[in-house]
Design a protein around this motif. Sequence first.
Motif, PDB file in Angstrom:
ATOM      1  N   GLN A  11       0.847  -1.183   0.000  1.00  0.00           N
ATOM      2  CA  GLN A  11       0.000   0.000   0.000  1.00  0.00           C
ATOM      3  C   GLN A  11       0.880   1.230   0.000  1.00  0.00           C
ATOM      4  OE1 GLN A  11      -1.500  -1.309   3.756  1.00  0.00           O
ATOM      5  NE2 GLN A  11      -0.691   0.492   4.699  1.00  0.00           N
ATOM      6  N   LYS A  12       0.385   2.300  -0.590  1.00  0.00           N
ATOM      7  CA  LYS A  12       1.197   3.508  -0.649  1.00  0.00           C
ATOM      8  C   LYS A  12       0.870   4.369   0.547  1.00  0.00           C
ATOM      9  CE  LYS A  12       1.250   3.478  -5.656  1.00  0.00           C
ATOM     10  NZ  LYS A  12       0.295   2.390  -5.856  1.00  0.00           N
ATOM     11  N   ILE A  13       1.772   4.383   1.506  1.00  0.00           N
ATOM     12  CA  ILE A  13       1.560   5.264   2.662  1.00  0.00           C
ATOM     13  C   ILE A  13       2.565   6.390   2.514  1.00  0.00           C
ATOM     14  CG2 ILE A  13       1.739   5.444   5.145  1.00  0.00           C
ATOM     15  CD1 ILE A  13       0.980   2.575   5.372  1.00  0.00           C
ATOM     16  N   ASP A  14       2.125   7.606   2.684  1.00  0.00           N
ATOM     17  CA  ASP A  14       3.088   8.703   2.609  1.00  0.00           C
ATOM     18  C   ASP A  14       3.979   8.627   3.828  1.00  0.00           C
ATOM     19  OD1 ASP A  14       1.800   9.577   0.349  1.00  0.00           O
ATOM     20  OD2 ASP A  14       0.226  10.434   1.597  1.00  0.00           O
ATOM     21  N   GLU A  15       5.242   9.013   3.645  1.00  0.00           N
ATOM     22  CA  GLU A  15       6.180   8.828   4.745  1.00  0.00           C
ATOM     23  C   GLU A  15       6.765  10.139   5.194  1.00  0.00           C
ATOM     24  OE1 GLU A  15       9.094   6.004   3.706  1.00  0.00           O
ATOM     25  OE2 GLU A  15       7.634   4.414   3.334  1.00  0.00           O
ATOM     26  N   LEU A  16       7.406  10.059   6.352  1.00  0.00           N
ATOM     27  CA  LEU A  16       8.195  11.204   6.806  1.00  0.00           C
ATOM     28  C   LEU A  16       9.609  10.673   7.007  1.00  0.00           C
ATOM     29  CD1 LEU A  16       8.350  10.326   9.993  1.00  0.00           C
ATOM     30  CD2 LEU A  16       6.153  11.404  10.071  1.00  0.00           C
ATOM     31  N   LYS A  17      10.510  11.524   7.411  1.00  0.00           N
ATOM     32  CA  LYS A  17      11.894  11.082   7.552  1.00  0.00           C
ATOM     33  C   LYS A  17      12.162  10.844   9.035  1.00  0.00           C
ATOM     34  CE  LYS A  17      16.311  10.949   6.181  1.00  0.00           C
ATOM     35  NZ  LYS A  17      16.740   9.612   5.946  1.00  0.00           N
ATOM     36  N   VAL A  18      12.616   9.659   9.376  1.00  0.00           N
ATOM     37  CA  VAL A  18      12.963   9.396  10.776  1.00  0.00           C
ATOM     38  C   VAL A  18      14.473   9.497  10.899  1.00  0.00           C
ATOM     39  CG1 VAL A  18      12.929   7.721  12.635  1.00  0.00           C
ATOM     40  CG2 VAL A  18      11.007   7.885  11.088  1.00  0.00           C
ATOM     41  N   TYR A  19      14.953  10.456  11.686  1.00  0.00           N
ATOM     42  CA  TYR A  19      16.402  10.578  11.914  1.00  0.00           C
ATOM     43  C   TYR A  19      16.738   9.833  13.195  1.00  0.00           C
ATOM     44  CZ  TYR A  19      16.414  14.409   8.535  1.00  0.00           C
ATOM     45  OH  TYR A  19      16.297  15.161   7.403  1.00  0.00           O
TER      46      TYR A  19
END
Length: 2016
Positions: free
Chosen positions: A1422-1430
């Motif tokens: 599924q296409k889930i929008d992501e964020l960046k985990v630092y």
Amino acid sequence: MALLVRLKAVTELRGKGDRLAKAAFRGLSFYTRVLENCTDEARFDETFRWPIASNIDGNEMLEIQVFNYSKVFTNRLIGTFRMVLQKVVEEGQLEVTDTLIDDNNSAIRTSVSIEIRYQAMDGTVGTWNDGEFLESPNYRSEGKGPLETESLLPGHRQGAAVSPGKSNPSLKPAERNFRRAGKGVFSAMKLGKIRPPKEDPHRKQDEPAILEAGDLDRKAMRLGGGLDLDTISLASVTAVTTDVSNKRSKPDIKMEPSAGRPMDYQVSITVIEARQLVGLNMDPVVCVEVGEEKKYTSMKESTNCPYYNEYFVFDFHVPPDVMFDKVIRLSVIHSKNLLRSGTLVGSFKMDVGTVYTQPEHQFYHKWAILSDPEDITAGLKGYLKCDIAVVGKGDNIKTPHKANETDEDDIEGNLLLPDGIPPERQWARFYIKIYRAEGLPRMNTSLMANVKKALIGENKDLVDPYVQVLFAGQKGKTSVQKSSYEPLWNEQIIFTEMFPPLCKRLKVQIRDSDKVNDMAIGTHFIDLRKISNEGDKGFLPTFGPAWVNMYGSTRNYTLMDEHQDLNEGLGEGVSFRARLLLSLAVEILDTSNPEITSSTEVQVEQATPVADNCTGKMEEFFLFGAFLEATMIDRKIGDKPINFEVTIGNYGNRIDGTAKLSLKKKKEGGDGKQEDSELLQRSSEDEADDDGELASVSSTQPVKPLITDRNYFHLPYFEKKPCIYIKSWWQDQRRRLYNANIMDKIADKLEEGLNDVQEMMKTEKPHPERRLRGVLEELSSGCFRFVTLANKDQSLSARTRLDRERLKSCMRELENMGQQAKTLRSQVKKNTMRDKLKLVQNFLQKLRFLADEPQHSIPDIFIWMMSNGKRIAYARIPSKDILYSIVDEETGKDCAKVKTVFLRLPGKRGFGPAGWTVQAKMEIYLWLGLNKQCKDFLSGLPCGFEEKKASKGLGLQAFPPISLLYTKKQVFQLRAHMYQARSLFAADSSGLSDPFARVFFITQGQCTEVLNETLCPTWDQLLVFDNVELYGEAHEMRDDPPIIVIEIYDQDTVGKADFMGRTFAKPVVKMSDEEYGPPRFPPQLEYYQIYRGNSTAGDLLAAFELLQIGPAGKSDLPPIDGPTDMEQGPILPVPLGIRPVLSKYRVEILFWGLRDLKRVNLAQVDRPRVDIECAGKGVQSALIQNYKKNPNFSTLVKWFEVDLPENELLHPPLNIRVVDCRAFGRYTLVGSHAVSSLRRFIHRPPDKKSQHWNTAAKLLNGYLALANRGPYYRLPGEIVISMEPEVPIKKMETMVKLEANSDAVVKVDMSEEEKEKKKKKKKGGGEEIEEEEPDESMLDWWSKYFASIETMKEQLRQQEAAAAEAEEKEELEIAEEIKLDDSPMKGSKGQAKTKEKVKAPKEDKKKKQQQPPEAPEKKNKQKIDELKVYNKELEMEFDSFEDWLHTFSLFRGKIGDNDETTTEEERIVGRFKGSMCVYKVPLPDDITKEAGYDPNFGMFQGIPNNDPINVLVRVYIVRATDLHPADINGKADPYIAIKLGKTDIKDKENYISKQLNPIFGKSFDIEATFPVESMLTVAVYDWDLVGSDDLIGETKIDLENRYYSKHRATCGISQIYSTHGYNMWRDPGKPTQILSKLCKEGKVDGPHYGPPGRVKVANRVFTGPREMEDENGQKKQTDEHLALAVLRHWEEIPRVGCKLVPEHVETRPLLNPDKPGIEQGRLEMWVDMFPMDMPAPGPAIDISPRKPKRYELRVIVWNTDEVILEDDDFFTGEKSSDIFVRGWLKGQQEDKQDTDVHYHSLTGEGNFNWRYVFPFDYLMAEEKIVISKKESMFSWDETEYKIPARLTLQVWDADHFSADDFLGAIELDLNRFPRGAKTAKQCSMDMVTNEGDLPLVSIFKQKRVKGWWPFVARNENDELELTGKVEAELHLLTAEEAEKSPAGLARNEPDPLEKPNRPDTSFIWFLNPLKSVKYLICTRYKWLIIKIMLALLLLIMVGLFLYSMPGYMVKKLLGA
């Protein structure tokens, strides 16, 4: 034996010039002096002598080369003369005149005349046995072409002036072919200037001798006809290595032993779960033990795979040695409770050191193998999964990201073992045999002994020794030998331990048994890694029999020994204590053998004694020492006479040696039984043996010290230098030390070379890679030389097995290293330099490790300074460093050299500032060797002395001198040019110092002036030392001047000055007959590193020259410019030629504001000002009127002009000082900061010319990059970045980076995108049902977060894989190259073939490994929008957001030393925000002419204004991980506290009970005003019911820097613009608004939106989708996506571009001020900021933790089959079972449910039709069940547990009277369990054992599963067996569904199940008793019953008879 060559003259030279000749033989080269301005004849007339170790072979060559000498360029070779020495060997003497040959091997006219003499074996030294000498290698091995070795041997052609101390194997006739091929050409010209060593100006002090690249390249063209420069190597830069008369060795700068000081350590252990524990139905508890401390987990009931997830922390404050020997022990205990201790199931142990040496100091998620130490024959007892980490102060541990752990638990692949240890460890016995000891010190007071002696007349030894061995947490002791200085034990201690053991060291201690407490006499550690080798050709640990020497405190016995720790092995021993003869062997046990005792208790038994000569032949050794100087003696000692004592073992120890063995007995080989010592003590302090020879003079005569200055004395050792000598007897094991010496020398050379390379990189000198090639060349030749030397190793009888094995493995390792170095050399290029440097550093560590010899031989030498008979300070010198050998490489590095030694205080007193002041500086010469070799012992002393023999000698010449009288002395003047120092130590409470420098040379000392209040003093002062007298030959002084010691002190108004640091320097020497001119004079200023203890404390910039005062007096010295300014008094400035060249610079300062100023002397800072000073000029900021209201400055930019050196490395530091302006014009210093390097602030105007080239090159590179990647490319025009519109815009990678003035177009494919998405699918079964696209409404922020974490892990994995692959590739390359070098064909074809061959097997392996995971990749995720985990702080990623605003910490207060507690943090009193810009003064015009240039702001254009601003700060806290436990139960109750300015939020009521990994999921809104409130503190506290809450840890964020940063850290930019849903746009400004604002601020043209979804910014064009859906699904046109595409690629915009902060979560470490430097956990969070004058942002995103969803699992147990039959029928003996099935969900054992019992099953079949119902709460995202329950009856509140979803089914046999029997079990992980078999037949044990190969299903996707599953249990042999099968049906419903269709438990309503149809056999007794009885009687038991009946009848008869017998008897007798 020697070869002497006298070089008379070279004639018929052409032209005029300076000539130089060099003679080489066997790799040792000598240079002549330079003859200047010779015409046709050069008369050298010099003699060279080669001492040689083996007879000269007739084929060996002598070679003489003649050069034209050049000061600047490489010396030019005129011609070479080579001669085979056959004739010389035959005749012994020869005169030759012959012509030279040139490079092309043709003869030239020039001829040379020489005279050669060869002294063969001369009998003067007694008989030489061949064993004493090693042949020098002859490198002409057959079959190798000359060019093979050519590039390897840094022979003399390469201009490294080779000293006798460093011989080099040189090529013989092969050199004729030298210029034949291209390969060797460049190695022929090293870049050093070739100059004979006598004239070589390039001392340590000069700029390294490197030609400019231009010259070099011209030369290269000339020589190699255009070969590439990538093959050039460079000889040593620090010319110290090229000293010829090398009579001095380098001093040691670091002053303190680091081992004994306690440090903070934290051991954190997480016990996660256990599996496969052996035993049935147990209640396991895990006990975690570190050292002496124990902690327990909670108990889990009736399971053998318990899940704990509990975290334990142990804090220690101990020295590293103690820490790393502590043993970590994990044991699983069964059914422990308050009353009983429980039974041990299995345990695992490992020492802390093993964990600490792991990468990142930790094991993460690894499985420990449990075994039972009581029973070693049993196999493994289960696995325990845990994390173990050991953190010291300042280590930061990178925890792998803890997200949902869904990966398959591959136990075998993740065992808790260091790399290289096999998973199947076997049991082994370690035999430590203790034979005997000698030389023990007195350990009892002599008082009692004297009384005894007086009364009984017996004289006893005052020590009762025994030996104790500690290994892996176990202890073994020998018996006690009463009263013996030379005890004999002959016992062995046996440990049984797993092999290889996970404990690194074995501790052997001799202890003195005493009624009160036993004391350690000495301790020795045996490092198991050094006495074994795990390779395929390795060997088991083995040791000895060998003597080990023990060192510790001084030998005089006192009741309270302050240095007792030293005897325990902490810190460096200061005196010899004893030596112990021991050996160690290991035997691997065959545990199947029944004879073996199975316990692991330590056993002690007798051992067979060893022969006396097993440790080597006793030899007489001779130690000679001469004290050339004793200065800098601490005044505190007092002025009593001082003398020095040298000891080796107990020899030479006059005061407290005790019990010396009589020399005579040793010579006769007696066993030393009789006690009386036959040493006659003479009246003088000399000993004599029987021949009247002096045996030893071990101490100098006491002398009264003279005063140097107010701190130091010196001893008057002027022309008369005292000597000592000691004869001692030791086993001859020099070979061990020789091999160690060779390796040490290779390592020293390598280390020096690496330092050069790093220095060149640091100072940005050209071509460091060439120097690295030179280093590798030296390394490889050194390694091969070791192999040849060690090969000739004699086969001594006394070599132990370890000696032989070590030799083999060292030779293997070094040969391998030599090959690798050779290969690496060819791979070193400018760009690969750094990686290769790392590899070479690994070589260095390996060499150091190999060189450390575990079996001692000769003890170390101690030099003690005594004052008035008391021991004051000491130095310890390893005996191998001064050991003599005839072969040069084997000689110790300080043997026959003058060494500078600093004496230090013993033991604890040597720590800290007290121990850093020098106790005494000694120049000492030492020589140690066999007595029969001692004719050379004076060879290395500076020449020009006469020997003074002892007066009472019998006229024997053999006596060593007791002093040396120097007849020659030279007078010098030393000039110390002290220019400046920087980054000094802060010694005063103001955070500054008042530094001055003291310079010491020989017996003189001088000080510079004191500069007040600075850490960067510029003294600019010349100190002149007149009439410095040095003793010895003039020419030696020139090469080896003594060292200068510079000490920096802080002047205090009261009391004495504080020591701040020390450094050393060697002066550049000019003899009176030399010219004062370039290149050596005037000397260059150089940086010297200042040390304080072991840490660095700044740099000193200075230059030193030593000028000889000739016969004409001082008139011929260069003039000293008199003092220029008379105000300063007679202070001489540094003269013009030496001080740096200055030019005018302008320094612009941006003043922004001050933050967090602390109080000064209790008063608050109110009106601060900043003063900036650099090189005497400076500027002041505007005054801040009211710091409380507005801490920013009103005037932003000011500037000043200053003269700075042209050379940027010499730039002085810039000082920032903050003062507070108080009333009445008083000023107080608040704090200061020194910017040590202005480098990063220097503005370099762009160079117009170079730019076009740059661009073209970059374009080309970009083009190539694209060509490989595929997208099309158009040169003219613009850069186009496009995306396919149907895919939501996501990650794009633009391949081309371009300069500002070029246009290009790029198209980025989205294919990468798809790949990314596919990667993120969870690993799962191939036949899983496709998951339908999730509904938008189901997704929330957490879906996005977890998807992002998966991505992050994937990226980390890829990075690791890539790194591993690169490494593998490199290893392959190296391996290939080595293969190729050996292969005969060198063509490209050969290469290709080899490559294929080598790679093939690896590739296959990789493919195999990769196949299983590839299967599921095909699914569409599924296409889930992501964020960046630092996984780190945002600041680390974006360079602390200091893109234009820098933060400078202000310091105040003294720097604490290690034992004081002031940390760096505590000294910070505030921060100054601002920046600076430095540039040369007139700037190019075009900058100032730019549009909108504001002259007020100078270089700081476009800076925002700094008025106060109101901001809404929104802090999102996601979760915390790995918190430090704060409560006794090993847990914490964390809650969040946030502080910003006056706002203080404590979220106390929402604490999370007993959780170390809490999920907070909260956001907080705070209104703040910058700049007053700009430091955000987020803390995690532990809630306590009583008492105050404890701080667990906190993190601080500077919001202001983020707010103003160009990276735009106010609100992260998400990947996609959407106006609704979980991914809503958070920023009040839309992407289009943000973009236009950025363009406007950066003066960038744009944005221009074009029609077809294109936008142009500057010269870049971006394309993208134009439409978007609103919440109602309506599509509408928008430019937002386009704008967002530009923002996400803003870094590509020319000139103003920089990376913008994406939408993100950052991970910040939590720190606690009480435990500085040690992480207390991590916090995941992010911060958004919105200015209040903009439109208000929307509501905060909801990130509250997901509520677990309520589910109901219904399990119907239909039938069982093939259950094993457990009961024997009472009557029939038939096997049957009364079966029932029990089931529960993991973590809810108390809710377990049982079926009814199926009685008397004869076939193992059971019918149940029974339903279990398990309601549970489940978190889908984390795949965990959530349980809340009280931990115990005393708990205050419920604790939430998260547990994997696992269903356990067990089959039992019911018993009426005894406990039920457990038959088997199966555990199903509800997320992935094997699909049940269709029928009972198909169901097999494979379903459990190899799950990996089967399709797995998840009940959460399937909802309903039915099938057969196997039950398994372990049998007696610990193997799994099938114990039954169960047919079950699993049905999962959500709570709502369950409500709609309820079902009853068991077989009840609603939805009842029918009764099982059980066969009647089960109730056979009740239905048909008669039938059964008949069956029993008729068939089986007929005969048995008859027999029993008969027996009963018989019994009755007998009974009746006995009963009636007496009655009848009576009747009969009485006749009645």
